[in-house]
Design a protein around this motif. Sequence first.
Motif, PDB file in Angstrom:
ATOM      1  N   PRO A  19       1.329 -45.405  74.473  1.00  0.00           N
ATOM      2  CA  PRO A  19       1.579 -45.337  75.928  1.00  0.00           C
ATOM      3  C   PRO A  19       1.488 -43.920  76.492  1.00  0.00           C
ATOM      4  CG  PRO A  19       3.365 -46.476  74.779  1.00  0.00           C
ATOM      5  CD  PRO A  19       2.491 -45.897  73.743  1.00  0.00           C
ATOM      6  N   THR A  20       1.998 -42.928  75.742  1.00  0.00           N
ATOM      7  CA  THR A  20       1.942 -41.567  76.301  1.00  0.00           C
ATOM      8  C   THR A  20       0.501 -41.082  76.398  1.00  0.00           C
ATOM      9  OG1 THR A  20       2.501 -40.796  74.096  1.00  0.00           O
ATOM     10  CG2 THR A  20       4.245 -40.698  75.720  1.00  0.00           C
ATOM     11  N   VAL A  21      -0.308 -41.372  75.373  1.00  0.00           N
ATOM     12  CA  VAL A  21      -1.715 -40.950  75.431  1.00  0.00           C
ATOM     13  C   VAL A  21      -2.394 -41.601  76.632  1.00  0.00           C
ATOM     14  CG1 VAL A  21      -3.957 -41.221  74.299  1.00  0.00           C
ATOM     15  CG2 VAL A  21      -2.015 -40.388  73.000  1.00  0.00           C
ATOM     16  N   CYS A  22      -2.160 -42.898  76.818  1.00  0.00           N
ATOM     17  CA  CYS A  22      -2.820 -43.595  77.927  1.00  0.00           C
ATOM     18  C   CYS A  22      -2.372 -43.036  79.274  1.00  0.00           C
ATOM     19  CB  CYS A  22      -2.507 -45.086  77.875  1.00  0.00           C
ATOM     20  SG  CYS A  22      -3.526 -45.926  76.695  1.00  0.00           S
ATOM     21  N   ALA A  23      -1.063 -42.897  79.455  1.00  0.00           N
ATOM     22  CA  ALA A  23      -0.559 -42.432  80.744  1.00  0.00           C
ATOM     23  C   ALA A  23      -1.030 -41.009  81.020  1.00  0.00           C
ATOM     24  CB  ALA A  23       0.965 -42.498  80.761  1.00  0.00           C
ATOM     25  N   PHE A  24      -0.914 -40.150  80.002  1.00  0.00           N
ATOM     26  CA  PHE A  24      -1.307 -38.754  80.180  1.00  0.00           C
ATOM     27  C   PHE A  24      -2.786 -38.652  80.516  1.00  0.00           C
ATOM     28  CE2 PHE A  24      -3.004 -34.783  78.446  1.00  0.00           C
ATOM     29  CZ  PHE A  24      -2.144 -33.846  79.005  1.00  0.00           C
ATOM     30  N   SER A  25      -3.631 -39.362  79.776  1.00  0.00           N
ATOM     31  CA  SER A  25      -5.061 -39.204  80.018  1.00  0.00           C
ATOM     32  C   SER A  25      -5.445 -39.802  81.371  1.00  0.00           C
ATOM     33  CB  SER A  25      -5.895 -39.811  78.886  1.00  0.00           C
ATOM     34  OG  SER A  25      -5.463 -41.093  78.593  1.00  0.00           O
ATOM     35  N   LEU A  26      -4.733 -40.850  81.782  1.00  0.00           N
ATOM     36  CA  LEU A  26      -5.018 -41.412  83.107  1.00  0.00           C
ATOM     37  C   LEU A  26      -4.661 -40.401  84.201  1.00  0.00           C
ATOM     38  CD1 LEU A  26      -5.965 -43.820  84.706  1.00  0.00           C
ATOM     39  CD2 LEU A  26      -3.648 -44.711  84.678  1.00  0.00           C
ATOM     40  N   TRP A  27      -3.510 -39.743  84.038  1.00  0.00           N
ATOM     41  CA  TRP A  27      -3.108 -38.763  85.046  1.00  0.00           C
ATOM     42  C   TRP A  27      -4.095 -37.589  85.080  1.00  0.00           C
ATOM     43  CZ3 TRP A  27      -1.703 -33.583  84.924  1.00  0.00           C
ATOM     44  CH2 TRP A  27      -1.311 -33.071  86.173  1.00  0.00           C
ATOM     45  N   VAL A  28      -4.408 -37.047  83.892  1.00  0.00           N
ATOM     46  CA  VAL A  28      -5.335 -35.911  83.856  1.00  0.00           C
ATOM     47  C   VAL A  28      -6.667 -36.304  84.478  1.00  0.00           C
ATOM     48  CG1 VAL A  28      -6.677 -34.410  82.336  1.00  0.00           C
ATOM     49  CG2 VAL A  28      -4.271 -34.767  81.891  1.00  0.00           C
ATOM     50  N   SER A  29      -7.163 -37.483  84.111  1.00  0.00           N
ATOM     51  CA  SER A  29      -8.470 -37.894  84.625  1.00  0.00           C
ATOM     52  C   SER A  29      -8.453 -38.030  86.139  1.00  0.00           C
ATOM     53  CB  SER A  29      -8.899 -39.224  84.031  1.00  0.00           C
ATOM     54  OG  SER A  29      -8.661 -39.244  82.675  1.00  0.00           O
ATOM     55  N   SER A  30      -7.370 -38.628  86.679  1.00  0.00           N
ATOM     56  CA  SER A  30      -7.400 -38.801  88.135  1.00  0.00           C
ATOM     57  C   SER A  30      -7.209 -37.463  88.844  1.00  0.00           C
ATOM     58  CB  SER A  30      -6.370 -39.836  88.596  1.00  0.00           C
ATOM     59  OG  SER A  30      -5.157 -39.628  87.956  1.00  0.00           O
ATOM     60  N   ALA A  31      -6.614 -36.482  88.133  1.00  0.00           N
ATOM     61  CA  ALA A  31      -6.503 -35.158  88.751  1.00  0.00           C
ATOM     62  C   ALA A  31      -7.806 -34.389  88.682  1.00  0.00           C
ATOM     63  CB  ALA A  31      -5.376 -34.368  88.087  1.00  0.00           C
ATOM     64  N   ILE A  32      -8.643 -34.658  87.685  1.00  0.00           N
ATOM     65  CA  ILE A  32      -9.848 -33.820  87.544  1.00  0.00           C
ATOM     66  C   ILE A  32     -11.144 -34.491  87.979  1.00  0.00           C
ATOM     67  CG2 ILE A  32      -8.854 -32.452  85.663  1.00  0.00           C
ATOM     68  CD1 ILE A  32     -10.664 -33.915  83.711  1.00  0.00           C
ATOM     69  N   TYR A  33     -11.163 -35.827  88.156  1.00  0.00           N
ATOM     70  CA  TYR A  33     -12.485 -36.459  88.297  1.00  0.00           C
ATOM     71  C   TYR A  33     -13.205 -36.097  89.595  1.00  0.00           C
ATOM     72  CZ  TYR A  33     -11.494 -40.271  91.587  1.00  0.00           C
ATOM     73  OH  TYR A  33     -11.203 -40.995  92.709  1.00  0.00           O
ATOM     74  N   LYS A  34     -12.445 -35.613  90.598  1.00  0.00           N
ATOM     75  CA  LYS A  34     -13.110 -35.246  91.844  1.00  0.00           C
ATOM     76  C   LYS A  34     -13.502 -33.776  91.896  1.00  0.00           C
ATOM     77  CE  LYS A  34     -11.417 -38.683  95.103  1.00  0.00           C
ATOM     78  NZ  LYS A  34     -10.265 -38.957  95.960  1.00  0.00           N
ATOM     79  N   LEU A  35     -13.146 -33.020  90.850  1.00  0.00           N
ATOM     80  CA  LEU A  35     -13.462 -31.589  90.854  1.00  0.00           C
ATOM     81  C   LEU A  35     -14.972 -31.386  90.743  1.00  0.00           C
ATOM     82  CD1 LEU A  35     -10.656 -30.350  88.470  1.00  0.00           C
ATOM     83  CD2 LEU A  35     -10.722 -30.154  90.952  1.00  0.00           C
ATOM     84  N   ARG A  36     -15.398 -30.156  91.084  1.00  0.00           N
ATOM     85  CA  ARG A  36     -16.825 -29.858  91.004  1.00  0.00           C
ATOM     86  C   ARG A  36     -17.326 -29.947  89.559  1.00  0.00           C
ATOM     87  NH1 ARG A  36     -17.103 -24.645  92.275  1.00  0.00           N
ATOM     88  NH2 ARG A  36     -14.891 -24.662  92.789  1.00  0.00           N
ATOM     89  N   GLY A  37     -18.593 -30.301  89.400  1.00  0.00           N
ATOM     90  CA  GLY A  37     -19.209 -30.548  88.098  1.00  0.00           C
ATOM     91  C   GLY A  37     -18.792 -29.607  86.974  1.00  0.00           C
ATOM     92  N   PRO A  38     -19.069 -28.293  87.100  1.00  0.00           N
ATOM     93  CA  PRO A  38     -18.764 -27.381  85.987  1.00  0.00           C
ATOM     94  C   PRO A  38     -17.270 -27.321  85.665  1.00  0.00           C
ATOM     95  CG  PRO A  38     -20.015 -26.260  87.724  1.00  0.00           C
ATOM     96  CD  PRO A  38     -19.694 -27.616  88.238  1.00  0.00           C
ATOM     97  N   VAL A  39     -16.421 -27.355  86.717  1.00  0.00           N
ATOM     98  CA  VAL A  39     -14.975 -27.305  86.487  1.00  0.00           C
ATOM     99  C   VAL A  39     -14.540 -28.570  85.747  1.00  0.00           C
ATOM    100  CG1 VAL A  39     -12.742 -26.993  87.579  1.00  0.00           C
ATOM    101  CG2 VAL A  39     -14.784 -26.072  88.660  1.00  0.00           C
TER     102      VAL A  39
END
Lengths: 294, 305
Positions: free
Chosen positions: B92-112
């Motif tokens: 559960p921690t891996v899933c929750a953490f990776s979901l949070w990180v992904s939703s925080a980064i997926y809109k960032l610019r390509g290289p970032v």
Amino acid sequence: MKSDMARKRAYKIVSVVILVVLAFLFLFPLYWIVIGAFKTGKEINATTPVWFPSEWVLDNFSRLFSRRTAPLFSLFGIEGPTVPAAIRWLLNTVFMAVMAMVLTCITAAMAGYALAKKRFHGRAILFSLIVCAMALPKQVILIPLLKEMDFLGLYDNIWAVIFPTVGWPFGVFLMKQFSEGIPDEILEAARIDGASEAKTFTTIVVPMVKPGIGALAIFTFINSWNDYFMQLIMLASGSNFTISLGIATMQAETSIDMGMLMAGAALAALPIIIVFLIFQKYFTQGITMGAVKG
Amino acid sequence: MARQNQSAMSRALVRRETISAYLFLLPSLVFFVGFVIIPMMICIFNSFTDATMNAKTATSFVAFSNYQKLMGDATFLQALRNTFVIVLVSVPTVCAFSLWVSSAIYKLRGPVLSAFRCIFYLPVVTGSVAVTVVWKWMYNNYTGVFNYVLKDVLGVIDKNINWLGDERFALWCIILILFTTSVGQPIVLYVSALGNVDHSLVEAAQVDGATDFQVFWKIKWPQMMPTTLYILVITTINSFQCFALIQLLTSGGSGTNTVMYYIYYTAFKLTEQAGHFGYANAMGVVLAIFIAILSAVQFKLAKEK
């Protein structure tokens, strides 16, 4: 409405700050390996950690290299010049990963194409067998695998690590996903033109699934490089070790000489990290494609 | 007559297709059957025998006695308990953490975006041996950074802790390392899943005045269900197989024994019954059954949603 916007912005700033902190924490072990490899013994054993070495030295590497030696190669009973064992281990590892990669790509591209584009008896059964095998833990079968390799006379031979990696059905599954994108009309046209099966495969199928092969290649290379458990079980003598196994063995012998272990860890990790950074685009693609319909 | 001809021809065609398909499959099947299917069969078969490492001693059939012995083996039961703790905490921690990180980064610019993705993937690429070697140093009683930061910088503890030698902490230390080496792949998958979410639906919901949370929960989350399922399954399998960390850090000591390590220990290390393959294989089968059950449950739960 305005406060809503402000709250959103605040959340965004906070999350970026947390992300950056996390990124530093995730990078820290790697940073610690690299600078640890070049620190002096005094700075390594300091109770107050030295965050950045005041002096860069190669002592750790020279201790690593002089600790064990092995012939550079041994082929058909001929042995190469004696070199530090770590060099031999790196050669073994590269050989293992490249062979596993090449064999996996060839066999999986062929099988994936057949599974995706041909209608034949036993196709459904075979495909469900592949999916089931993928869901089972690979390491559970390692002990019977060892017996089998012993029976085949391959125990303590690098091929004993390569063959099971090639047999792992993930590659076939991935290549099936990619091959499904080939339009049937093109294959039909080739058949009408009288192209042989082999010719259709090499001139039409392979160029079309190239991104898939690239992804599978890098994926297999990295996984094979890092598959420590398999290497641990199959390989026994010092000159047949891979770099991971060699470093792990040294760690068991001396857990005190941290500097030397960091030098070893750097030697094991940096080549594969560089490979990853160069090919990461394909890698990301491979991971994502493998999951579709997973 | 014509119809008969046609069916004969199509039968010939099917046969030709089948033959050529198997020719394409042959190289792969040799490896798959030889080094995956056959060992699996041997594993199941051996679990009913008293096979040992020594090939010369006769092997005899012992039916379920390996399995019966397992149920009364305190070490195995403790290893099983630890394995479940690892799985139940890390999945559960891996899933929750990776979901949070992904939703925080997926809109960032390509290289970032790719920089972040790379950083979180690096511990996987680094390889378990290099990772454990450096973490072992970081956990070290005297020269490790953990004791220094917690004692001298933050002042949370007043005395150095022997992290890996203390039963209260060792398992959690291992779970922490496992966590850093497990989130890489889920993040890559979630980033791509979030990018593939149907934007017209998201926009329509926003026009209707849905909050971000509602958009996420009602629109994005259901569309990402297959990805979540895949992540759950691979993370479960990975956590069940946690081996290198245990072998290199504690050798199963300080209450960190896991089933995977105990299998290895029984097959290769146990002194009084060295190389007890039959018993080790029985454990392997039990582990495989647990993984199969958990995967099936996850599939079922995901289907119902």
